[in-house]
Design a protein around this motif. Sequence first.
Motif, PDB file in Angstrom:
ATOM      1  N   UNK A 162      28.889  35.555  34.018  1.00  0.00           N
ATOM      2  CA  UNK A 162      30.314  35.498  34.519  1.00  0.00           C
ATOM      3  C   UNK A 162      31.053  35.998  33.617  1.00  0.00           C
ATOM      4  N   UNK A 163      32.178  37.120  33.960  1.00  0.00           N
ATOM      5  CA  UNK A 163      33.154  37.553  32.740  1.00  0.00           C
ATOM      6  C   UNK A 163      34.354  37.269  33.584  1.00  0.00           C
ATOM      7  N   UNK A 164      35.397  36.985  32.821  1.00  0.00           N
ATOM      8  CA  UNK A 164      36.708  36.781  33.406  1.00  0.00           C
ATOM      9  C   UNK A 164      37.680  37.494  32.401  1.00  0.00           C
ATOM     10  N   UNK A 165      38.750  37.949  33.157  1.00  0.00           N
ATOM     11  CA  UNK A 165      39.627  38.924  32.730  1.00  0.00           C
ATOM     12  C   UNK A 165      41.093  38.829  33.255  1.00  0.00           C
ATOM     13  N   UNK A 166      42.030  38.908  32.880  1.00  0.00           N
ATOM     14  CA  UNK A 166      42.009  38.942  31.171  1.00  0.00           C
ATOM     15  C   UNK A 166      41.998  37.679  30.747  1.00  0.00           C
ATOM     16  N   UNK A 167      41.547  37.531  29.111  1.00  0.00           N
ATOM     17  CA  UNK A 167      41.451  36.585  28.384  1.00  0.00           C
ATOM     18  C   UNK A 167      42.728  35.613  28.518  1.00  0.00           C
ATOM     19  N   UNK A 168      43.906  36.153  28.332  1.00  0.00           N
ATOM     20  CA  UNK A 168      45.167  35.723  28.490  1.00  0.00           C
ATOM     21  C   UNK A 168      46.241  36.428  29.104  1.00  0.00           C
ATOM     22  N   UNK A 169      47.081  35.645  29.844  1.00  0.00           N
ATOM     23  CA  UNK A 169      47.920  36.231  30.751  1.00  0.00           C
ATOM     24  C   UNK A 169      49.490  35.477  30.646  1.00  0.00           C
ATOM     25  N   UNK A 183      43.904  36.868  38.690  1.00  0.00           N
ATOM     26  CA  UNK A 183      43.057  36.744  37.630  1.00  0.00           C
ATOM     27  C   UNK A 183      41.673  37.112  38.201  1.00  0.00           C
ATOM     28  N   UNK A 184      40.571  37.742  37.312  1.00  0.00           N
ATOM     29  CA  UNK A 184      39.482  38.297  38.094  1.00  0.00           C
ATOM     30  C   UNK A 184      38.226  37.626  37.410  1.00  0.00           C
ATOM     31  N   UNK A 236      42.074  32.057  46.366  1.00  0.00           N
ATOM     32  CA  UNK A 236      40.962  32.638  45.834  1.00  0.00           C
ATOM     33  C   UNK A 236      40.236  33.451  46.900  1.00  0.00           C
ATOM     34  N   UNK A 237      39.636  34.708  46.560  1.00  0.00           N
ATOM     35  CA  UNK A 237      39.044  35.586  47.151  1.00  0.00           C
ATOM     36  C   UNK A 237      37.650  36.071  46.567  1.00  0.00           C
ATOM     37  N   UNK A 238      36.657  36.453  47.184  1.00  0.00           N
ATOM     38  CA  UNK A 238      35.293  36.671  46.898  1.00  0.00           C
ATOM     39  C   UNK A 238      34.769  37.969  47.711  1.00  0.00           C
ATOM     40  N   UNK A 239      34.121  38.678  46.761  1.00  0.00           N
ATOM     41  CA  UNK A 239      33.376  39.922  47.184  1.00  0.00           C
ATOM     42  C   UNK A 239      31.994  39.778  46.662  1.00  0.00           C
ATOM     43  N   UNK A 240      31.384  41.012  46.927  1.00  0.00           N
ATOM     44  CA  UNK A 240      29.981  40.580  46.363  1.00  0.00           C
ATOM     45  C   UNK A 240      29.847  40.576  44.689  1.00  0.00           C
ATOM     46  N   UNK A 241      30.491  41.155  44.171  1.00  0.00           N
ATOM     47  CA  UNK A 241      30.582  41.422  42.892  1.00  0.00           C
ATOM     48  C   UNK A 241      31.673  40.564  41.959  1.00  0.00           C
ATOM     49  N   UNK A 242      32.818  40.122  42.484  1.00  0.00           N
ATOM     50  CA  UNK A 242      33.871  39.686  41.863  1.00  0.00           C
ATOM     51  C   UNK A 242      34.548  38.543  42.682  1.00  0.00           C
ATOM     52  N   UNK A 243      35.410  37.768  42.013  1.00  0.00           N
ATOM     53  CA  UNK A 243      36.255  36.925  42.755  1.00  0.00           C
ATOM     54  C   UNK A 243      37.624  37.016  42.041  1.00  0.00           C
ATOM     55  N   UNK A 244      38.857  36.952  42.766  1.00  0.00           N
ATOM     56  CA  UNK A 244      39.949  37.020  42.248  1.00  0.00           C
ATOM     57  C   UNK A 244      40.855  35.917  42.575  1.00  0.00           C
TER      58      UNK A 244
END
Lengths: 109, 115
Positions: free
Chosen positions: A4-11, A21-22, A64-72
């Motif tokens: 799991x990778x989140x970006x950005x680290x800070x906002x 947020x991703x 919150x939303x979801x695709x096959x590769x990521x969530x926002x």
Amino acid sequence: EDQVTQSPEALRLQEGESSSLNCSYTVSGLRGLFWYRQDPGKGPEFLFTLYSAGEEKEKERLKATLTKKESFLHITAPKPEDSATYLCAVQGNFNKFYFGSGTKLNVKP
Amino acid sequence: EPEVTQTPSHQVTQMGQEVILRCVPISNHLYFYWYRQILGQKVEFLVSFYNNEISEKSEIFDDQFSVERPDGSNFTLKIRSTKLEDSAMYFCASTEKTGGGGELFFGEGSRLTVL
């Protein structure tokens, strides 16, 4: 390996300035994707669960939303009290949840 | 509202000492977990527990660690001989079910400081 990778680290946002947020993930057999809020020195507080691509959940200023590769995680017109670290976690084929490193959100008045 | 409770909130110990962290999961939950978070780092899985046995554990959960559900309510994490690098926030979590609908609810954490 599940990841799991989140970006950005800070906002940093001004109050009222909407943003997203991703959380991108790779997992064997997604059972669920979870968003949590964590305040300093506290345990993660559950926000949302998403199970399948196309699914959306809303709570107050958060969506919150979801695709096959990521969530926002979309934050609409944030307020200073929305300042926290937002964590994304996924559950795959086994009984453990993998967490991302989080996005630290700071909303200035 | 039901919640996961953890004690102690903060424990300071000397290196080499044994530590027991205690948790009371939500009463109708069946799956229990320990996670840890080193300051500034991500939440890391340690162990999951179901039906009175470990169902999965991470590479972090070595022979120094053990878990137990000594009665119908408590769930404990024991660290046999603490090391400096065990200093972290330890979170207990529970869920009613996995495989869909398995929201994980966390306690407020136990901060362990090893000197």
